[in-house]
Enzyme design. Structure first.
Site, PDB file in Angstrom:
ATOM      1  N   SER A  71       5.094  15.801   0.552  1.00 36.73           N
ATOM      2  CA  SER A  71       6.110  14.834   0.983  1.00 36.73           C
ATOM      3  C   SER A  71       7.456  15.082   0.310  1.00 36.73           C
ATOM      4  CB  SER A  71       5.650  13.407   0.669  1.00 36.73           C
ATOM      5  OG  SER A  71       4.512  13.076   1.423  1.00 36.73           O
ATOM      6  N   GLY A 246       3.758  12.567   4.641  1.00 36.35           N
ATOM      7  CA  GLY A 246       4.541  13.774   4.888  1.00 36.35           C
ATOM      8  C   GLY A 246       5.998  13.523   4.588  1.00 36.35           C
ATOM      9  N   GLY A 248      10.237  13.452   5.073  1.00 33.02           N
ATOM     10  CA  GLY A 248      11.348  13.312   6.012  1.00 33.02           C
ATOM     11  C   GLY A 248      11.331  12.098   6.914  1.00 33.02           C
ATOM     12  N   CYS A 274       1.856   6.202   4.641  1.00 31.19           N
ATOM     13  CA  CYS A 274       3.208   6.682   4.375  1.00 31.19           C
ATOM     14  C   CYS A 274       3.900   7.121   5.658  1.00 31.19           C
ATOM     15  CB  CYS A 274       3.193   7.778   3.304  1.00 31.19           C
ATOM     16  SG  CYS A 274       4.805   8.028   2.546  1.00 31.19           S
ATOM     17  N   LEU A 275       4.202   8.415   5.827  1.00 25.09           N
ATOM     18  CA  LEU A 275       4.831   8.858   7.070  1.00 25.09           C
ATOM     19  C   LEU A 275       3.932   8.506   8.257  1.00 25.09           C
ATOM     20  CD1 LEU A 275       7.128  10.444   8.508  1.00 25.09           C
ATOM     21  CD2 LEU A 275       5.759  12.511   8.196  1.00 25.09           C
ATOM     22  N   GLN A 278       4.592   5.076   9.209  1.00 27.76           N
ATOM     23  CA  GLN A 278       5.880   4.942   9.897  1.00 27.76           C
ATOM     24  C   GLN A 278       5.766   5.406  11.351  1.00 27.76           C
ATOM     25  OE1 GLN A 278       8.363   7.340   7.367  1.00 27.76           O
ATOM     26  NE2 GLN A 278       8.029   6.023   5.599  1.00 27.76           N
ATOM     27  N   ASN A 316       5.970   6.847  -2.487  1.00 32.21           N
ATOM     28  CA  ASN A 316       6.888   7.968  -2.367  1.00 32.21           C
ATOM     29  C   ASN A 316       7.412   8.028  -0.952  1.00 32.21           C
ATOM     30  OD1 ASN A 316       8.265  10.394  -2.625  1.00 32.21           O
ATOM     31  ND2 ASN A 316       6.463  11.565  -2.011  1.00 32.21           N
ATOM     32  N   PHE A 319      11.906   6.352   3.917  1.00 29.20           N
ATOM     33  CA  PHE A 319      12.037   5.589   5.154  1.00 29.20           C
ATOM     34  C   PHE A 319      10.991   4.488   5.166  1.00 29.20           C
ATOM     35  CE2 PHE A 319      13.861   9.701   5.918  1.00 29.20           C
ATOM     36  CZ  PHE A 319      14.987   9.432   6.690  1.00 29.20           C
ATOM     37  N   HIS A 358       0.519   4.500  -1.261  1.00 31.96           N
ATOM     38  CA  HIS A 358      -0.507   5.548  -1.317  1.00 31.96           C
ATOM     39  C   HIS A 358      -1.795   5.031  -1.940  1.00 31.96           C
ATOM     40  CE1 HIS A 358       1.808   9.091   0.042  1.00 31.96           C
ATOM     41  NE2 HIS A 358       2.828   8.344  -0.337  1.00 31.96           N
ATOM     42  N   GLU A 360      -4.554   6.340  -2.012  1.00 28.22           N
ATOM     43  CA  GLU A 360      -5.325   7.417  -2.651  1.00 28.22           C
ATOM     44  C   GLU A 360      -4.833   7.685  -4.068  1.00 28.22           C
ATOM     45  OE1 GLU A 360      -2.873   7.822  -0.627  1.00 28.22           O
ATOM     46  OE2 GLU A 360      -1.643   9.528  -1.275  1.00 28.22           O
TER      47      GLU A 360
END
Lengths: 410, 599
Positions: A71, A246, A248, A274-275, A278, A316, A319, A358, A360
């Site tokens: 990420s 991931g 961006g 996370c990503l 989103q 982390n 966005f 996260h 994990e």
């Protein structure tokens, strides 16, 4: 342990050897930000110049996991904890097959690692993966600056090359508008075996190994590239679909969003982190926004609105899903107590949920691990298969390294 | 969960006279508790026999009793004041022991008597009775040192044979490690068992596998009524197991744990506080880690605010005692605001971007006949804390804060005392923990003894030894210059970042301190001040706690806690970049005043 590629991760210096003394003078280095702000220090790691988006992470342990987290692709990581490298690096703590970050900024790189778990030192690891860094930097000043201006592009290089480094910083686009997922996702599908009865297809947008370890407890995990069409996923007859973390901007990934939309119609349970969370939000029709300087640390309080319990989380991300944008289509399940950012959602009309933080860990607290059990519960109640071949072999180009005995999951 | 409205009057038990092992830290915690409980509208009744405490100032409680801390006196106070609850967890071991005595007599913690808040009798007994504690930990799957209990010397010898020598002998229900010792031979088991049995108020000792030489860690943990748990701070002891925590040089946060090891410790600490049953408030959980095998064992937990809580509070900006008191009356962590940021809740884990070093202060010179050897019984009479951006900086600041004539690890007149001693003798000496050991290690490193050899001799982790070596090597580099005028900005900055004061440099070059300062300032190297902000500074602080770098105690406590460190002023440095490292020293005497509040 049989995968020969894993040995690539070994660093040549061996355990707990002194790697520097104050007599050993490192080259003077600089970190220049896009606005021209200059920080002095000494160069470490690979002897190349690098540019990227400068972010900070406030976790006090786990530098190796952070550095190897995909990420961070495109980013230069500033550690706010001053002493970095103290316990060296080891095989078990890698989160990916190599480092994807662009550079590292630290206050004080350890001269000599000390840990029974160490198989090498951080400086050598950075050189091995061609990542430059800088030590001796006033990271508090840098962090305050990022806090005030937001994540900002910057460049690291030799001190005698100010003009070039300054230009590199000014030219660096940062992570806005850049597709970074394609640089970290697996080229080919691969499978990791597990002990549970389920088959999970995991989209790899930059998946961390600790996530794979947790998923592998639920069953066989088939990891597929970010561009995999929904039909290919369905053809694998999964009990659940996982959307990974991931790097961006999620707005730059219309392909995966479309695939997720299709999958939501199948009734197969979907879980995003996370990503992945989103992208799920966008697939449900929500919007994502960029935060000023993101959440990067291991101490964020998150409230589970379904139980009222508070968990300290590893985070982390730059966005986030805009809270108001999912009203009507999803319920807000988790919220960040520091700033009210959406930390979790559950779709109303589809079998899908996601969290921004996260669960994990790797690194970070274990408070949120129950979320994998929620995924398990959804797969179970969706009538997941009763018998699956357990213990599938590892294949593909990823030396995933499962299982790693030192890292218990539970 | 809101504040409890079923309570009106709360009895707070103070910790009594200042003794070794129980000093002003419990005035600090008790004062905070009284203040927040009153702020919340409770009627506070305080009892403490020590008039030289902040908490006994008339402003801090609605009714203050300066009376002997005995069960009889407390019984009369309870009868007269009719409190709804007793808060025993902020008065050190004295508070806990008194509460247990009152509970045994049926005066509190039973139906129709005042409730015990913070920790109930069951929790206190589980944590304080070593055998019960061990059983409880084994029950939840945690590893503990092998051991057995004894009520007589013969049993102690039998247990020692069973777990294998050396063994550590610990009396039950004691304070500051009194009566504790390590026995290497059976004769020593006999002798120390007798001492331990006499020291324990219930005539009970624990005979335990010695884990001397292992790495030692502490976690400061908070828990609320809704079962939310957070770690306020991790602390690593520089001195390995075998030296009482109160006599160890300690560092926050832990420096040599991987995340995997640290998170395991965190999980275990939460499991411990839940099993022991401390429902609300702070606890201190101690672990040992075998550096060779990685085996991690839980050693003990204090179900109360402790000496380490005061350190952790000042180190991180998270006021443990204050929050523990509010948790005890029903608030949950997310309902309490982080005082420093003013906008985020107290339900978080502080993260810091500096290193806090605590160095104990002994007074062996005032105690003729003492050996000066450190062990499992606490002997220090105070401590200093220093904040630096790195361990070497904070260590050197702490050493000069001791007010014992040292300017740091080296570069002062006192270092000559070690120069006369031969290397082999010093190598033997560092195997024994003493107040001088840190300086002996510095001297041996200067003579070229390797970190590995020193690690083998004293078992202090190689990372810490290498940090000492960094200081020693820097001294060597500075010595190659003939005076302050030869140093470039970069060299000044490096020396300052390793904690060298102008006094040390003046000594090194035999020039005046003024000459050093003038040359330094000519290079633009000035101290900066940094704020203790709880969040490494990911949120802007509203209230500042800063401590000025200072050699005198009087100057060390400021309205804001911050600490100085040196840096060359960078051309684009923000004018607001005030940041600092701290040397708040509290040697020997009681009472650092709690940091006052700034609006």
């Amino acid at each position: 342990m049989s995968d020969p590629k894993r040995s690539e991760l070994l660093v040549a210096t061996g355990p707990n050897q002194p790697v520097a003394t104050s007599r050993m003078r490192r080259a003077d280095g600089i970190l220049v930000l896009a606005d021209g702000t200059l920080f002095e220090g000494e160069l470490i790691g690979a002897s190349t110049a690098a540019a990227g988006e400068v972010v900070f992470n406030t976790a006090m342990t786990g530098y190796q996991e952070i550095l190897s987290d995909p990420s961070y692709a495109g980013q230069i990581i500033t550690f706010t904890t001053p002493h970095i490298g103290n316990y060296g690096v080891n095989l078990a703590d890698f989160e990916a097959r190599r480092l994807f970050c662009r550079g590292v900024v630290v206050r004080e790189l350890a001269r000599r690692p000390s840990s029974r778990r160490s198989t090498g030192d951080l400086d050598s690891l950075l050189r091995r993966y061609d990542v430059p860094g800088i030590t001796g930097v006033d990271t508090r000043r840098l962090t305050r600056l990022i806090r005030e201006t937001g994540a900002i592009p910057g460049a690291i290089g030799p001190a005698d090359d100010v003009a070039r480094i300054t230009a590199a910083a000014a030219d660096e686009p940062g992570t806005d508008g850049i597709d970074l997922v394609s640089t970290v996702t697996t080229a080919e599908p691969y499978t990791v075996g597990g002990d549970g009865p389920f088959r999970v297809v995991a989209y790899d947008f930059g998946i961390k190994r600790t996530i794979l370890r947790h998923l592998a407890e639920l069953g066989v995990v088939e990891v597929v590239p970010a561009s995999t069409p929904a039909a290919d996923v369905v053809a694998r007859r999964p009990d659940g679909v996982f959307l990974s973390n991931g790097p961006g901007d999620p707005a730059l990934l219309p392909g995966p969003v479309a695939a997720i939309q299709e999958l939501l119609g199948t009734g197969i349970p979907v879980f995003g982190i996370c990503l992945g969370h989103q992208l799920l939000g966008r697939a449900l029709g929500g919007d994502t926004v960029k935060l000023a300087f993101g959440h990067h640390g291991a101490n964020h309080p998150v409230k589970d609105l379904t139980t009222g319990a508070i968990e300290i989380t590893s985070q982390n991300h730059n966005f986030a899903v805009a809270v108001g944008s999912i009203a009507g289509v999803a319920d807000l399940t988790h919220v960040n107590l520091n700033d009210g950012v959406c930390e979790g959602l559950a779709a109303r009309d589809a079998n899908a949920f996601g969290v921004q933080h996260h669960p994990e860990a790797g690194p970070g607290p274990h408070d949120s691990r129950y979320l994998f059990h929620r995924f398990l519960a959804r797969m179970t109640s969706a009538g997941g298969r009763s018998a699956v071949t357990v213990g599938g072999s590892m294949s593909g180009d990823e030396p995933v390294g499962l299982p790693v005995p030192e890292r218990g999951v539970g | 969960m809101p504040r409890r409205d079923d309570l009106t009057t709360i009895l707070v038990i103070g910790s009594g006279p200042i003794v070794i092992g129980q000093a002003c830290e419990f005035d600090y915690s008790g004062t905070q508790a009284c203040r927040v409980l009153r702020d919340d509208g409770y009627r506070v009744v305080l009892v403490n026999s020590n008039p030289a405490t902040i908490m006994t100032d008339p402003d801090f409680a609605d009714r203050t009793y300066i009376e002997p801390l005995t069960p009889e006196v407390l019984a009369r106070i309870i009868e007269r004041e009719r409190p709804d609850a007793v808060l025993p967890t902020l008065g050190g071991q004295t508070g806990l022991n008194l509460a247990m005595a009152l509970y045994e007599q049926g005066l509190i913690g039973r139906p129709g008597t005042p409730e015990m808040i913070g920790a109930d009798a069951e929790a206190i007994a589980t944590a304080e009775d070593r055998e019960r504690f061990k059983e409880a930990m084994v029950e939840i799957g945690l590893d503990v040192p092998r051991s057995g209990i004894a009520h007589d010397v013969a049993t102690a010898v039998a247990v020692a044979d069973d777990v294998g020598l050396p063994v550590i002998i610990r009396p039950a229900y004691i304070l500051g490690g009194r009566g504790t010792g390590i026995a290497v031979t059976t004769d020593e088991v006999v002798r120390l068992a007798a001492i331990g049995l006499a020291a324990s108020p219930i005539g009970e000792i624990l005979v335990e596998e010695s884990i001397a030489g292992w790495k030692e860690f502490e976690l400061e943990v908070m828990r609320d009524r809704a079962d939310n748990c957070v770690v306020v701070c991790s602390i690593e002891n520089v001195d390995p197991m075998g030296v009482h925590t109160g006599d160890s040089i300690t560092v926050a946060p832990a420096q040599t744990l991987t995340d995997v090891e640290y998170q395991q410790m965190r999980d275990d600490a939460f499991a411990c506080i839940r099993r022991v049953g401390v429902e609300t408030g702070g606890s201190n959980v101690q672990f040992a880690l075998d550096p060779v095998t990685g085996r991690q064992v839980i050693i003990e937990m204090n179900p109360r605010v402790s000496r380490s809580s005061a350190l952790a509070s000042k180190a991180t900006g998270f006021p443990i005692a204050k929050i523990a008191a509010r948790l005890a009356v029903g608030y949950t962590l997310d309902e309490i605001q982080n005082d420093v940021t003013g906008v985020t809740p107290a339900c978080f884990e502080p993260t810091i971007d500096y290193v806090v070093t605590k160095v104990p202060r002994w007074a062996f010179e005032k105690l003729p006949g003492t050996s000066g050897v450190l062990g499992t019984q606490m002997q220090s009479v105070g401590e200093v804390m220093a904040i630096g951006r790195t361990f070497p900086e904070s260590l050197q600041k702490a050493l000069r804060s001791l007010e014992q004539g040292r300017a740091g690890l080296n570069c002062d007149a006192a270092e000559r005392q070690l120069a006369a001693r031969v290397t082999d003798e010093l190598l033997v000496a560092v195997a024994t923990p003493t107040p001088d050991r840190i300086f002996q290690l510095g001297e041996l490193l200067r003579r070229g003894v390797t970190v590995d050899d020193l690690n083998a001799a004293c078992r202090i982790d190689a990372w810490f030894l290498d940090q000492l070596l960094a200081i020693v090597e820097e001294r060597g580099a500075l010595e190659e210059h003939s005076g302050p005028d030869e140093l470039a900005t970069r060299e000044w900055r490096r020396a300052k970042r390793l904690g060298f004061s102008d006094v040390q440099l003046a000594h090194l070059w035999s020039v005046s301190e003024v000459a050093v300062r003038t040359a330094r300032q000519a290079c633009g190297v000035e101290p900066t001040y940094k704020t203790v902000d709880t969040c490494a500074p990911s949120s802007p602080p509203r209230r500042r706690t800063t401590t000025r770098r200072g050699r005198t105690r009087a100057r060390s406590v400021r309205r804001t806690a911050r600490a100085s460190s040196f840096s060359a002023r960078a051309p684009t440095a923000s004018a607001r970049a005030s940041s600092s490292t701290t040397a708040a020293s509290t040697p020997a005497s009681p009472c650092a005043r709690p940091a006052s509040r700034r609006s």
